[in-house]
Design a protein around this motif. Structure first.
Motif, short mmCIF file in Angstrom:
data_model
loop_
_atom_site.label_atom_id
_atom_site.label_comp_id
_atom_site.label_asym_id
_atom_site.label_seq_id
_atom_site.Cartn_x
_atom_site.Cartn_y
_atom_site.Cartn_z
N ASN A 142 48.44 -10.34 -41.75
CA ASN A 142 47.36 -10.69 -42.68
C ASN A 142 46.42 -9.52 -42.86
OD1 ASN A 142 48.38 -13.37 -42.76
ND2 ASN A 142 47.19 -13.92 -40.95
N SER A 143 45.60 -9.60 -43.89
CA SER A 143 44.60 -8.56 -44.18
C SER A 143 45.25 -7.18 -44.14
CB SER A 143 43.45 -8.63 -43.16
OG SER A 143 42.83 -9.90 -43.21
N LEU A 144 46.36 -7.06 -44.80
CA LEU A 144 47.11 -5.81 -44.76
C LEU A 144 46.34 -4.66 -45.40
CD1 LEU A 144 50.63 -7.28 -45.45
CD2 LEU A 144 50.06 -5.80 -43.52
N LYS A 145 46.54 -3.48 -44.84
CA LYS A 145 45.88 -2.27 -45.30
C LYS A 145 46.93 -1.26 -45.73
CE LYS A 145 42.33 -2.92 -41.73
NZ LYS A 145 41.66 -2.30 -40.55
N PRO A 146 46.57 -0.32 -46.58
CA PRO A 146 47.53 0.72 -46.97
C PRO A 146 48.11 1.45 -45.77
CG PRO A 146 45.67 0.74 -48.47
CD PRO A 146 45.32 -0.24 -47.38
N GLU A 147 47.32 1.62 -44.72
CA GLU A 147 47.82 2.32 -43.54
C GLU A 147 48.84 1.51 -42.74
OE1 GLU A 147 44.63 1.83 -44.42
OE2 GLU A 147 43.35 1.50 -42.66
N ASP A 148 49.06 0.26 -43.11
CA ASP A 148 50.11 -0.53 -42.49
C ASP A 148 51.48 -0.24 -43.12
OD1 ASP A 148 47.80 -3.26 -42.39
OD2 ASP A 148 48.42 -2.00 -40.70
N THR A 149 51.49 0.53 -44.18
CA THR A 149 52.75 0.87 -44.85
C THR A 149 53.67 1.63 -43.90
OG1 THR A 149 51.74 0.93 -47.05
CG2 THR A 149 53.77 2.20 -46.73
N ALA A 150 54.87 1.12 -43.74
CA ALA A 150 55.84 1.72 -42.81
C ALA A 150 57.14 0.93 -42.88
CB ALA A 150 55.31 1.70 -41.38
N VAL A 151 58.15 1.47 -42.24
CA VAL A 151 59.35 0.69 -41.95
C VAL A 151 59.10 -0.03 -40.64
CG1 VAL A 151 61.81 0.73 -41.49
CG2 VAL A 151 60.84 2.30 -43.18
N TYR A 152 59.29 -1.33 -40.64
CA TYR A 152 59.06 -2.14 -39.45
C TYR A 152 60.39 -2.47 -38.80
CZ TYR A 152 54.13 -2.71 -40.46
OH TYR A 152 52.78 -2.47 -40.66
N TYR A 153 60.46 -2.24 -37.48
CA TYR A 153 61.68 -2.45 -36.73
C TYR A 153 61.47 -3.54 -35.69
CZ TYR A 153 63.17 2.07 -38.59
OH TYR A 153 63.51 3.11 -39.42
N CYS A 154 62.43 -4.42 -35.62
CA CYS A 154 62.49 -5.41 -34.56
C CYS A 154 63.20 -4.78 -33.36
CB CYS A 154 63.25 -6.62 -35.07
SG CYS A 154 63.52 -7.91 -33.86
N ALA A 155 62.75 -5.09 -32.16
CA ALA A 155 63.36 -4.54 -30.96
C ALA A 155 63.50 -5.63 -29.91
CB ALA A 155 62.52 -3.40 -30.41
N ALA A 156 64.53 -5.51 -29.08
CA ALA A 156 64.78 -6.49 -28.03
C ALA A 156 64.96 -5.79 -26.70
CB ALA A 156 66.03 -7.31 -28.35
N ALA A 157 64.40 -6.39 -25.66
CA ALA A 157 64.48 -5.82 -24.32
C ALA A 157 65.04 -6.85 -23.35
CB ALA A 157 63.11 -5.36 -23.86
N LEU A 158 65.97 -6.41 -22.51
CA LEU A 158 66.52 -7.28 -21.48
C LEU A 158 65.48 -7.54 -20.40
CD1 LEU A 158 70.02 -5.60 -21.21
CD2 LEU A 158 69.50 -7.82 -22.24
N SER A 159 64.75 -6.51 -20.05
CA SER A 159 63.65 -6.63 -19.11
C SER A 159 62.53 -5.75 -19.62
CB SER A 159 64.07 -6.20 -17.71
OG SER A 159 64.46 -4.85 -17.71
N LEU A 160 61.32 -6.07 -19.22
CA LEU A 160 60.18 -5.37 -19.81
C LEU A 160 59.08 -5.19 -18.78
CD1 LEU A 160 59.64 -4.32 -22.66
CD2 LEU A 160 58.53 -6.48 -23.18
N ARG A 161 58.67 -3.96 -18.58
CA ARG A 161 57.54 -3.68 -17.71
C ARG A 161 56.27 -3.74 -18.56
NH1 ARG A 161 59.90 1.81 -15.23
NH2 ARG A 161 60.66 1.95 -17.37
N THR A 162 55.35 -4.54 -18.14
CA THR A 162 54.13 -4.73 -18.95
C THR A 162 53.37 -3.43 -19.13
OG1 THR A 162 52.93 -5.45 -16.99
CG2 THR A 162 53.89 -7.16 -18.37
N THR A 163 53.55 -2.51 -18.18
CA THR A 163 52.84 -1.23 -18.30
C THR A 163 53.49 -0.32 -19.35
OG1 THR A 163 54.17 -0.35 -16.49
CG2 THR A 163 52.01 -1.28 -15.94
N ARG A 164 54.68 -0.69 -19.82
CA ARG A 164 55.38 0.16 -20.77
C ARG A 164 55.81 -0.60 -22.01
NH1 ARG A 164 56.77 5.01 -19.08
NH2 ARG A 164 58.63 5.12 -20.40
#
Length: 122
Positions: A80-102
């Motif tokens: 919501n409230s999109l800005k011109p600086e939000d313009t980009a290619v958006y990628y979905c990513a999946a992780a088997l495990s995830l460290r909250t620090t990273r």
């Protein structure tokens, strides 16, 4: 092999909204990154699989919301409230495990979607 299928990109005027979807072939921690021309890929938001904890980049807090439908192995990014600086290619990513620090580190994610273009005009 995990497949991530994204949809929902497009062009919108500043202040408008878009919703991105990403369907996975199985359950993972899921996130969104974006990459603008000439810039590095940057973290946008992530949601964990079991608990559903959410994390956001400062630049999108209060404007974007990540959610998931576990029954469909699908993650959504409401923008919501999109800005011109939000313009980009958006990628979905999946992780088997995830460290909250990273959470914001692209190398923490194991699989990537093909990307969907979001263009916000002023």
């Amino acid at each position: 092999q995990v497949q991530l299928v994204e949809s929902g990109g497009g062009q919108v005027q500043a202040g408008g909204s878009l919703r991105l979807s990403c369907a996975a072939s199985r359950a993972y921690h899921m996130g969104w990154f974006r990459q603008a021309p000439g810039k590095e890929r940057e973290f946008v938001a992530t949601i964990t699989w079991s608990v559903g904890d959410t994390y956001y980049a400062d630049s999108v807090k209060g404007r974007f919301a990540i959610s998931r439908d576990n029954a469909k192995n699908t993650v959504y990014l409401q923008m919501n409230s999109l800005k011109p600086e939000d313009t980009a290619v958006y990628y979905c990513a999946a992780a088997l495990s995830l460290r909250t620090t990273r959470i914001g580190t692209p190398t923490e994610y194991d699989y990537w979607g093909q990307g969907t273009q979001v263009t916000v005009s002023s």
